[in-house]
Write a protein that holds these residues in place. Structure first.
Motif: not given
Length: 201
Positions: A10-22
């Protein structure tokens, strides 16, 4: 107990989503801010949009995207890019456009082109404003990424929602605590990067 593999995934999914967007937001916002320096109508439109959209609650943005794009990872990514883009472009434009006119005139006097002035004069002096926008956007994407779990983005927000729905405090915290730690870590990393860039000026 929540299995560590579930939390890590879940953490990996979260980081990928949030910081790809950033990263996408930075890639769009910086050129847009530079273009706005040379077009008063564009600058006016961008700044007006930034001021208006920042006033819209994140939940309303998420709800607005669903009828247009549906649910899942990519609609959530678009929501995050949209939310992060405006504070970055606004701060970048403000930083670049408020450089002392005397310095710009002096640079023009020694023959620097418009691009050279932007690269060697405006950007170094605008770093504090630019990084303020990026740091704000980083925290914003982290928090909104949690919220986008309601449209099926998964990640830590999914654990938090499951914890709330099932009155499971352990599951709730297994999503909330990593999200908080990520926000603090990223903010700290950006702060260190900003200081290093300041030293190189």
């Amino acid at each position: 107990m929540v299995a560590s593999t579930i939390v890590l995934s879940a953490t990996a999914q979260h980081v990928l989503l949030a910081y790809s967007a950033l990263l996408l937001s930075i890639a769009i916002a910086v050129p847009l801010a530079v273009a706005s320096l040379h077009s008063r109508p564009l600058a006016s439109a961008v700044m007006t949009a930034a001021n208006l959209v920042q006033a819209i609650p994140s939940l309303a943005v998420v709800a607005f995207v669903v009828p247009l794009l549906g649910i899942g990872y990519y609609p959530a990514l678009i929501v995050l890019v949209f939310r992060a883009l405006l504070p970055i472009v606004k701060n970048t434009w403000i930083g670049l456009s408020t450089v002392d006119r005397g310095m710009i005139a002096a640079a023009e006097g020694i023959g620097l082109t418009g691009w050279q002035i932007t690269r060697y004069i405006r950007f170094p002096l605008a770093y504090p404003a630019i990084f303020a926008g990026i740091r704000f956007a980083a925290i914003l994407t982290n928090s909104v990424a949690v919220l986008t779990a309601i449209i099926g983005s998964g990640g830590l927000g999914g654990l938090i929602l499951e914890g709330i729905a099932g009155s499971n405090v352990t599951k709730l915290l297994s999503g909330a605590v990593p999200a908080i730690l990520i926000a603090l870590t990223v903010d700290r990393a950006l702060s260190v990067m900003e200081r290093r860039l300041e030293k190189k000026k």
